[in-house]
Structures are given as structure tokens and as C-alpha cells.
Design an enzyme around this catalytic site. Structure first.
Site, short mmCIF file in Angstrom:
data_model
loop_
_atom_site.label_atom_id
_atom_site.label_comp_id
_atom_site.label_asym_id
_atom_site.label_seq_id
_atom_site.Cartn_x
_atom_site.Cartn_y
_atom_site.Cartn_z
N PRO A 1 0.83 -1.21 0.00
CG PRO A 1 -0.84 -1.60 1.56
CD PRO A 1 0.48 -2.13 1.07
CD GLU A 2 2.74 2.69 -4.49
OE1 GLU A 2 2.76 3.85 -4.98
OE2 GLU A 2 2.96 1.67 -5.18
#
Length: 287
Positions: A2-3
Site C-alpha cells: 500500500p502506498e
């Protein structure tokens, strides 16, 4: 992993559901890998704490706490010194999702899934759970101010942004992934930002002109904001705090589209490896 958009989506979901709630008790799975603080410290700090705010710093979820009583001394993950006589009645719970981590707000009637490593029972009756099959995520608590490196991509001005790449001989893709420069950008959004800006990922950062950097700055801001609005990209395990997937993966122009036609010119998208990371680009549209 996840960014920024995925973490921001989780943060907004948590902010809407758990702020103002109180943690009544905490259960830990006993697995040491996800814990950056000692288990006893996590339990002591969180039990009875009120949740006052939820925010994002880079890829970290920061949950601000009003502590029920003087906490056990806690070592900050970012500092070597231990707090031995801290007078503050506030603390923080730091969550990094790693590659497959999920931070979920659920009903206590929901079955506890395999790979659940943390479960907090809230005064409202709901539960806050951390589920992470691969255990690259991290949980930590501390009582001093949480610190991390880099600048927020959505807060930085253009002149400061341009200055980050001055004199850097590394590929621009590697520079965008450098968390000491910009925190929160990962593989997906670096590729998508470069695609919209028409810049090849192998270009040396120092060779970018002011016009190149202006396009990249605008593209980065647009991509990140659009991805947040779409709830992030669910290309693997990612879901938001309610267990719902994001939809920005349907708007990807290059990431994960190797050999598929460019949406602009129909040239097949190429994949190369830069610094050990896959990079996707259109060889015609990106120079």
C-alpha cells in the site's frame, strides 16, 4: 505494498469511525514479527486510551491517543533514548501496513480471520483488527512525537520539489521512490506519474528540465489525488478499513500493463527493472 493513496484511504475511514472511541482491551497473537514495540508496552499504552485523531505520515498510519494513566516508559521506534519520566498524557499508535497488512474496523460478530495479529475491543462495541499474512507490517507505540523522513508529496511546493532532484544522477524513478525525498510514493504511483508527464523512468533526475519537472509535479499531484478519490489501487491484498477494495487500478495507464497497448498511441507498454523494481512505460509517449 500500500502506498500513499491506499494509506490515506484507510486513515480517512478510521477517522470517520474510531475518533472519539476508547480502547477497552487489546489482544496480540504472540507473533513477534509484526511488533516494533514490546507486546507489554503495546497493551499498557493502548488499554483504556481514547482515540483523539488519525492521520497519515508517508506510509504510516498515526493514531493519536489520550492515555488513561501514566504509561509504561516506551522507546520510540525513531529514537535511541528511552522515555523514563514522561509527563505527557498523550501517545501514538503507529501502524505500517507492509505488503499485505489490513487495519479493519469490524463488528465483534465478524469471524476473526487467519493471520490476525492484533485485536482491540472498543467502547463502542466495535473492534479494530490488524491482519497481515506476510507479516511485513509493523505495530508500535510511543509517547514522544513520531518522526519520519521525507516531504509529503501533496504538501510540497514546486520549487522545493524541483530542488530535490538537482544534481542527482540516479534514474528519476529511483529518486521518486526515495522515501528520504518524498514519503509515500511507491512503484504504482511513480510509474503512473512519469507516464502522465511523458518522462521515461530511466532518465537521470539531474537531466530533467524545468518544463519536465513542472509536468512531473502536476502529474504526481493529479495521480495521487485521483487515486485517493478512487479509494486506492487494489492490485493484491489491499482493502480499506471497511474491507472494501479500491478502484484506481482500472485507471492505470502503464503499471501492470506490460505488452498491452498504450492508451494514447497503442504502442505496447514495456517493463524494465530499475534498482530491483519493475518499471512500466510507453516507449513512444515517454522520452
Amino acid at each position: 505494498m500500500p502506498e500513499l493513496p491506499e494509506v490515506e484511504t484507510v486513515v480517512r475511514g478510521l477517522r470517520a469511525t474510531v475518533v472519539g472511541d476508547t480502547i477497552e482491551d487489546v489482544w496480540l497473537s504472540g507473533r513477534k514479527q509484526p511488533l516494533k514495540s514490546k507486546p507489554r508496552e503495546i497493551v499498557d499504552v493502548l488499554t483504556g486510551a481514547g482515540i483523539t485523531a488519525v492521520r497519515r505520515m508517508g506510509k504510516h498510519i498515526v493514531i493519536d491517543l489520550a492515555l488513561s494513566e501514566q504509561p509504561t516508559p516506551v522507546k520510540s521506534p525513531k529514537r535511541k533514548s528511552q522515555i523514563t519520566n514522561h509527563q505527557s498524557q498523550v501517545g501514538t499508535f503507529i501502524v505500517h501496513l507492509g505488503m499485505t497488512g489490513r487495519l479493519l474496523v469490524v463488528s465483534p460478530n465478524e469471524p476473526i480471520p487467519k493471520h490476525t495479529h492484533f485485536n482491540a475491543r472498543l467502547k463502542s462495541g466495535r473492534e479494530l483488527r490488524f491482519v497481515d499474512p506476510r507479516m511485513f507490517g509493523k505495530l508500535a507505540v510511543h509517547c514522544d512525537e513520531f518522526e519520519t523522513v521525507g516531504t509529503e508529496p501533496l504538501d510540497i511546493g514546486f520549487d522545493q520539489f524541483a530542488g530535490l532532484f538537482r544534481g542527482r544522477k540516479t534514474p528519476i524513478k529511483s529518486a521518486l521512490l526515495n522515501q528520504k525525498l518524498l514519503r509515500g510514493i511507491g512503484n504504482i504511483y511513480a510509474d503512473e506519474s512519469l507516464a502522465r508527464a511523458g518522462i521515461r523512468p530511466r532518465r537521470r533526475a539531474a537531466t530533467l528540465t524545468r518544463a519536465d519537472l513542472e509536468r512531473l509535479y502536476r502529474s504526481m499531484q493529479q495521480v495521487l489525488n485521483e487515486a485517493i478519490a478512487a479509494g486506492g489501487s487494489s492490485v493484491s491484498d489491499y482493502v480499506d478499513s471497511a474491507g472494501e477494495p479500491g478502484f484506481f487500478q482500472f485507471q492505470h495507464r502503464v503499471y501492470g500493463r506490460e505488452d498491452e497497448p498504450c492508451l494514447t498511441c497503442k504502442t505496447p507498454i514495456k517493463r524494465v527493472v530499475i534498482g530491483g523494481r519493475s518499471s512500466h512505460y510507453c516507449p513512444k509517449c515517454q522520452k
